[in-house]
Structures are given as structure tokens and as C-alpha cells.
Design an enzyme around this catalytic site. Structure first.
Site, PDB file in Angstrom:
ATOM      1  N   LYS A 136       0.847  -1.189   0.000  1.00  0.00           N
ATOM      2  CA  LYS A 136       0.000   0.000   0.000  1.00  0.00           C
ATOM      3  C   LYS A 136       0.883   1.240   0.000  1.00  0.00           C
ATOM      4  O   LYS A 136       1.648   1.467   0.940  1.00  0.00           O
ATOM      5  CB  LYS A 136      -0.915  -0.004   1.227  1.00  0.00           C
ATOM      6  CG  LYS A 136      -1.908   1.147   1.262  1.00  0.00           C
ATOM      7  CD  LYS A 136      -2.903   0.971   2.395  1.00  0.00           C
ATOM      8  CE  LYS A 136      -3.947   2.081   2.395  1.00  0.00           C
ATOM      9  NZ  LYS A 136      -4.952   1.889   3.463  1.00  0.00           N
ATOM     10  N   ARG A 207       0.927  -5.586   3.254  1.00  0.00           N
ATOM     11  CA  ARG A 207      -0.238  -6.135   3.944  1.00  0.00           C
ATOM     12  C   ARG A 207      -0.450  -7.601   3.534  1.00  0.00           C
ATOM     13  O   ARG A 207      -0.160  -7.995   2.408  1.00  0.00           O
ATOM     14  CB  ARG A 207      -1.494  -5.321   3.627  1.00  0.00           C
ATOM     15  CG  ARG A 207      -1.329  -3.826   3.862  1.00  0.00           C
ATOM     16  CD  ARG A 207      -2.639  -3.102   3.942  1.00  0.00           C
ATOM     17  NE  ARG A 207      -3.455  -3.178   2.751  1.00  0.00           N
ATOM     18  CZ  ARG A 207      -4.624  -2.537   2.600  1.00  0.00           C
ATOM     19  NH1 ARG A 207      -5.088  -1.789   3.580  1.00  0.00           N
ATOM     20  NH2 ARG A 207      -5.314  -2.641   1.484  1.00  0.00           N
ATOM     21  N   ASP A 299     -16.951  -0.038   0.149  1.00  0.00           N
ATOM     22  CA  ASP A 299     -15.695  -0.557  -0.397  1.00  0.00           C
ATOM     23  C   ASP A 299     -14.661  -0.825   0.686  1.00  0.00           C
ATOM     24  O   ASP A 299     -13.572  -1.334   0.386  1.00  0.00           O
ATOM     25  CB  ASP A 299     -15.118   0.422  -1.432  1.00  0.00           C
ATOM     26  CG  ASP A 299     -14.881   1.812  -0.847  1.00  0.00           C
ATOM     27  OD1 ASP A 299     -15.874   2.460  -0.500  1.00  0.00           O
ATOM     28  OD2 ASP A 299     -13.716   2.227  -0.746  1.00  0.00           O
ATOM     29  N   ASN A 300     -14.979  -0.491   1.935  1.00  0.00           N
ATOM     30  CA  ASN A 300     -14.028  -0.706   3.025  1.00  0.00           C
ATOM     31  C   ASN A 300     -14.431  -1.873   3.920  1.00  0.00           C
ATOM     32  O   ASN A 300     -14.041  -1.932   5.083  1.00  0.00           O
ATOM     33  CB  ASN A 300     -13.896   0.556   3.877  1.00  0.00           C
ATOM     34  CG  ASN A 300     -13.139   1.656   3.159  1.00  0.00           C
ATOM     35  OD1 ASN A 300     -12.393   1.396   2.224  1.00  0.00           O
ATOM     36  ND2 ASN A 300     -13.339   2.890   3.573  1.00  0.00           N
TER      37      ASN A 300
END
Length: 612
Positions: A136, A207, A299-300
């Protein structure tokens, strides 16, 4: 015979098996920059965008172990910072970005996608299972938006790195953070959204999760034109790709459901119910540690009920149902108390996105199960937090709600109060309630009184605290700010003590009913303490703890991040384990602003920390 110099490092030997890119449609275009990507679930990333002189900030051994790696192996690899930041291609990886859409703050936003995230691949082995790896902050993708550079900065990367690992240590499902890398590459940002831009160091978090597919947003790419926003998903109408995505998710992550149902709609309904249950369990766990996500857009949220995307999160300090961790959420859409209903709302959007794959009436019935399922999970956890482990009573729900009311009215610290309740002694015949529990009440009663005392004795400090984002609003929501400020402190504390002693009296009576005439009381008391101290954390990642680590790191000192990570890995530790026998040691707060332990009462300046 092969020379030692030619043997690949542990990072070079990771067993990649990038299943998702074989199973779902991929956009192979080499067109640069942001664009709409139709009829694809992923886009290949053709060129890496290396950081300038990347260096490790911190590593998480427990997250690295999921990939079969040790911190020593990673640190000893001279290419480690490049590999772990997406600056150099890991052998076997296939860089890509995931396409998804979403409802943001209640409005459909059309195509979103991995704008600052790069999928590297899936590492799969017999010993450690299957784990998707992504970075990320590695640079531009076809979905980059906002600043458009696909970069993350040290400040936000530290928060994500620490909180991912903190949540995992708390036993709450979460994506993991294996490493944090920073660099000498800088980007311009406006951290407080006030028009004041500064240069910040580009940083990357690696991640790890079974998958990062967004359960809701990943299916919303198939939505048709929205009547309010006028936008549509980039793959609107492609029911064939939607079916392909659904089959991949079911076959890979819910194989037991795939095997149990031969009829497609029955299988899909079972899948939807499983997702509903996982989501209800997750939000119940959030509520029980006082965690506020901050941006619960569709979307989270994760396909597997994981905590995903750590932006303006926050752990509540004083208990306040209207607590908002995101200073830019002016309408409190994502407040602490709203999180369960928001999750249900998001599940309804998933049902809409699945469309003909579900029977509408049956999907509606599953949605109706959400709140009862959530409340059952919540009450079950809360009973354990109170040490009620032997029997269940209908009145327990009222006991919990009355506790929260007293906490709210007295400004009690959420985390510390639950930890302190384990010190409430077991009821004994003839003991004096006020004398027996007074010391515990004194430890609980200091937060709101401290704030109001500032208003009377130190107006300058009170002005700093009260003017911080949300503070005045929170006090005004009590509906009696002026009355409280004008109240004599002795009278205020006396009233608060009476409220606490009354509730603790009821609590001790309830504890007494845990033991019947045939029970072994010492065993029950020991079990109560073990359960309470194993579910009520001593330490959570409060904003001021993260802020201290950020400020030190921005000056080039990463040691505070390492210390905080060590503390967060043992959130339930007892004092002798956490601080050492003398109560001090390396676990003591190391910031210059205030000498306070990580599990102590938050300092006054903590109220001024603003996260957007």
C-alpha cells in the site's frame, strides 16, 4: 555445484501461486494513468515505481510468519526494503490492482479500485496456508484518485501498520501488516484538510490477508446507473462476470457452502447469510473494545469479515455513543453507535449488487436477522467482559446498558473502566458496599471531572481541550455543559460516586448468582478473573500513542514504533509482564510531552489530536 552467492534469499523463494489472476478477468492494457476499466476484476501493473533509498521502519514477526518468513531473514536481505515496498519485483509475483466500486458516505461513487495498492500475488504452502500479499503506497494504478500519485505517507502508514497488528493481538479479525518501509521520496499533502500543504515521506505497508477482495465494493462494479449520483459501475450489466466472481469467492473461501448446496440460489443465499453472520460478529467485537472504523463505506468492508483499511480510525477514550473518529465526518454517519446499522445498510447494498443471484424476499429475511445476530454476539462478549461466565440472565442486557449510561454520564474511560471492574470484589455477606468498592470507584472517576476542573481552574488549558475537534460537541451532547461547569467539584464527584456505587452493587448481586450451593466458589472467582483479564485489554492504540510514535519517526527515530508494537502485541498483559516488576522499564511512555504509561489515563493534549 551452485555457489552460495547464487542461492536466492528467503524473499526470493516465496512460493507464489496467484490463483485469483487465473480465475477472474484481467485488464491487460498498458494505457498509463487513471481510467475507467470495464469488464475486468483486476488490472496488471506494467511498471514498478521505486522509492528513493527505501529503509525499514518496523517489521511484525507474527505477520511475517504467515508467509513462512522470519524478521531476521528479511532484515539480512540487502534487497529487503525494495522487495517489501514494491520497488523491486519479488520472484513469482504478478503486480496488479483490484477494480471495485462503492457507496461513500451513502452515495454511489462509481468506479473506485486500488488507487494506492498493488497486489503482488498469493503465497501458498502446506505449512502456512494461502495468503495474498499487497503493498500500500507503491505508486500510480489505473484507479488512482485523490492526490493521484498512488502514494501513502509515513504518518498514515504508521497508523495502519500498528493498528493492523493491534487488532490481530486483540483477537479481532483483521488484515495484517508485515512490514513498514519509508524513503527519501516526498509528496505534498494537506493532513488536516485546512489548505496547508506540507511535504511528507512516501512510505509503504506490506499487507497480508487471505484475500483483499471487497465483499460489497467488488460486486458493485456490476451496478447500473444510480438514480441519485448518475454514476454506474464500470462493468454494469455483466452478469456473467458477476457469476464468475461469486463462484470464485464461494469455491475458494466458502467451500463448505459450495459442497452443501447443489442449487445455485440456495448456495448464494447460504453465502449471503454467512457474510451477514461474519459482519455481525465483527462489528460486535469492534463495539466491545470501543473501536470506531471512521469510514465504513461499502468498499471498506471485507469478504471474510476482516477489519479492512485503517484510515481515520480511533479507540474511544471517554465513553460516548456519538464518538466519531473521523474529524471530517461532520454528520456523524460513521459514529460509534451507528456502526451496527451502517453494516446492515452495507449488507443491503450487497444484496442489491448480487441482483438476480439472490431471491429478494429471502435476502430480505437474512437482512432481518442481522440486528438480532449482532445483539446476541455483543451481549455474549459483554457478559465475558463483566465476568458473567456461568449463567445467562435476561436482565444482563439492562445491566450492560445501565453500565454504559453511568460511564457516559461520568465521562469514564472505556478501556480502563472494563479493566478495573475485575478489581470489584466478590460479594460477601455483611460487607459494606461503599467501603468495599470505594477504591475502584475512585480509579474510574477522574476523566470528566478532570475536564470540568480545567474549565474552572485553568481556562487556557480548557480552551485548548474544549476547542479540539468534537470535544465541545461531545460535552454539549450531554445536554448540561453549563450546569456541569458551574457545579461544585465536590458535589459532582459525590453524585458520580453514588451512581457508580449503586451500579456496582447491582453488579455484585449478579456476580453472586453465578455461584450456587453446589459450586466451588474459589474456582468460580478464579475463572471470573481469568476471563475478564483475557478479554478486557489493558492497552489499545489510542491516538496519542500513535501520534507520539509518528512524531518521533518523522524526526528519524523509529524506536518508539518498535516499543509500541511490542506493547500492542500483548494487550492483556498484567503489570509485571507489561512493565516489569518495578512498574517501569521499556514499556513506559517515552515521549517528551508527558511521562505516562501506555495503559494510563490519556493526557489532556490527547484531545487535540485530529484525524481526518
Amino acid at each position: 555445484m551452485e555457489s552460495a552467492e547464487c542461492v536466492p534469499s528467503a524473499l526470493g523463494r516465496l512460493p507464489f501461486n496467484n490463483t485469483v489472476l487465473k480465475k477472474l478477468p484481467i485488464d491487460d492494457s498498458d494505457q498509463p494513468g487513471s481510467r475507467v476499466v470495464p469488464e475486468a476484476c483486476f488490472s496488471r501493473i506494467r511498471a514498478l515505481q521505486p522509492l528513493v533509498r527505501p529503509v525499514f521502519v518496523a517489521l511484525s514477526q507474527s505477520a511475517l510468519s504467515l508467509l513462512g518468513l522470519s524478521a531476521q531473514e528479511v532484515l539480512s536481505d540487502p534487497l529487503g526494503p525494495e522487495y517489501m515496498s514494491g520497488s523491486r519485483l519479488l520472484p513469482g509475483s504478478e503486480p496488479a490492482a483490484h477494480c471495485y466500486s462503492g457507496h461513500q458516505f451513502g452515495l454511489f461513487a462509481g468506479q473506485l479500485g486500488d488507487g494506492a495498492v498493488m497486489y503482488l500475488g498469493e503465497v501458498e504452502s502446506c505449512a502456512h496456508g494461502r495468503w495474498e500479499v499487497q503493498v500500500k503506497g507503491a505508486g500510480v494504478t489505473p484507479y488512482s484518485r485523490y492526490y493521484g500519485d498512488g502514494r501513502k505517507v509515513l504518518r498514515s502508514s504508521i497508523r495502519e501498520f500498528l493498528c493492523s497488528e493491534a487488532m490481530a493481538a486483540l483477537g479481532i479479525p483483521s488484515t495484517r501488516a508485515a512490514s513498514l518501509v519509508t524513503s527519501d521520496l516526498y509528496v505534498s499533502r494537506d493532513p488536516l484538510n485546512n489548505g496547508q500543504r506540507i511535504l511528507e515521506r512516501c512510505s509503504v505497508v506490506l499487507r497480508v490477508a487471505p484475500t483483499f477482495i471487497r465483499l460489497f465494493g467488488s460486486f458493485e462494479i456490476f451496478l447500473g446507473r444510480d438514480e441519485f449520483s448518475g454514476l454506474q459501475g464500470p462493468s454494469a450489466g455483466r452478469d456473467d462476470i458477476r457469476a464468475q466472481l461469486l463462484d470464485y469467492i464461494g469455491g475458494t473461501f466458502y467451500p463448505e457452502i459450495q459442497q452443501a448446496h447443489s442449487i445455485r440460489k440456495d448456495r448464494n443465499l447460504a453465502f449471503f447469510r454467512a457474510v451477514m453472520t461474519q459482519t455481525a460478529r465483527l462489528v460486535a467485537q469492534w463495539q466491545c473494545v470501543g473501536f470506531c472504523h471512521g469510514v465504513l463505506n461499502t468498499d471498506n468492508m471485507s469478504i471474510l469479515g476482516l477489519t479492512l483499511d485503517y484510515g481515520p480510525f480511533g479507540f474511544m477514550e471517554r465513553f460516548d455513543p456519538d464518538f466519531v473518529s473521523n474529524a471530517s465526518d461532520k454528520k456523524r454517519r460513521y459514529s460509534y453507535q451507528a456502526q451496527p446499522s451502517v453494516c446492515r445498510w452495507n449488507l443491503a447494498r450487497l444484496a442489491e449488487a448480487l441482483g438476480s443471484e439472490l431471491d429478494p424476499a429471502e435476502a430480505g429475511a437474512v437482512l432481518d436477522e442481522f440486528m438480532p445476530t449482532y445483539k446476541a454476539f455483543y451481549l455474549s462478549i459483554m457478559r465475558k467482559k463483566l465476568g458473567l461466565v456461568r449463567i445467562e440472565e435476561v436482565e444482563d442486557r439492562e445491566l450492560v446498558s445501565d453500565l454504559l449510561r453511568v460511564m457516559h454520564n461520568t465521562g469514564a474511560d472505556f478501556t480502563n473502566t472494563f479493566r478495573l471492574l475485575s478489581r470489584v470484589p466478590w460479594p460477601e455477606e455483611g460487607d459494606s458496599e461503599r467501603a468495599t468498592v470505594g477504591s475502584v470507584v475512585d480509579l474510574i472517576l477522574d476523566e470528566l471531572a478532570m475536564i470540568l476542573s480545567l474549565a474552572q481552574t485553568n481556562p487556557l488549558m480548557y480552551g485548548m481541550v474544549a476547542d479540539s475537534p468534537g470535544m465541545t460537541e461531545q460535552l454539549e451532547l450531554l445536554g448540561r455543559l453549563k450546569e456541569l461547569v458551574e457545579t461544585n467539584q465536590d458535589d459532582l464527584k459525590r453524585k458520580q460516586r453514588d451512581d457508580w456505587i449503586h451500579w456496582i452493587g447491582r453488579y455484585r448481586m449478579r456476580l453472586g448468582r453465578e455461584c450456587d450451593s453446589t459450586s466451588d466458589l474459589p474456582v468460580i472467582i478464579k475463572e471470573r478473573l481469568k476471563v475478564m483479564n483475557g478479554i478486557n485489554p489493558r492497552v489499545v492504540l489510542r491516538n496519542y500513542i500513535a501520534q507520539n510514535a509518528i512524531q518521533a519517526a518523522e524526526k528519524g527515530d523509529f524506536s518508539e514504533i518498535v516499543r509500541v508494537l511490542k506493547v500492542l502485541k500483548k494487550p492483556y498483559s498484567d503489570p509485571e509482564t507489561l512493565f516489569g516488576p518495578d512498574g517501569c522499564g521499556e514499556m513506559e511512555h517515552s515521549g517528551a510531552e508527558l511521562d505516562v504509561a501506555y495503559d494510563g489515563k490519556p493526557p489532556a493534549w490527547a484531545q487535540t489530536v485530529c484525524v481526518t
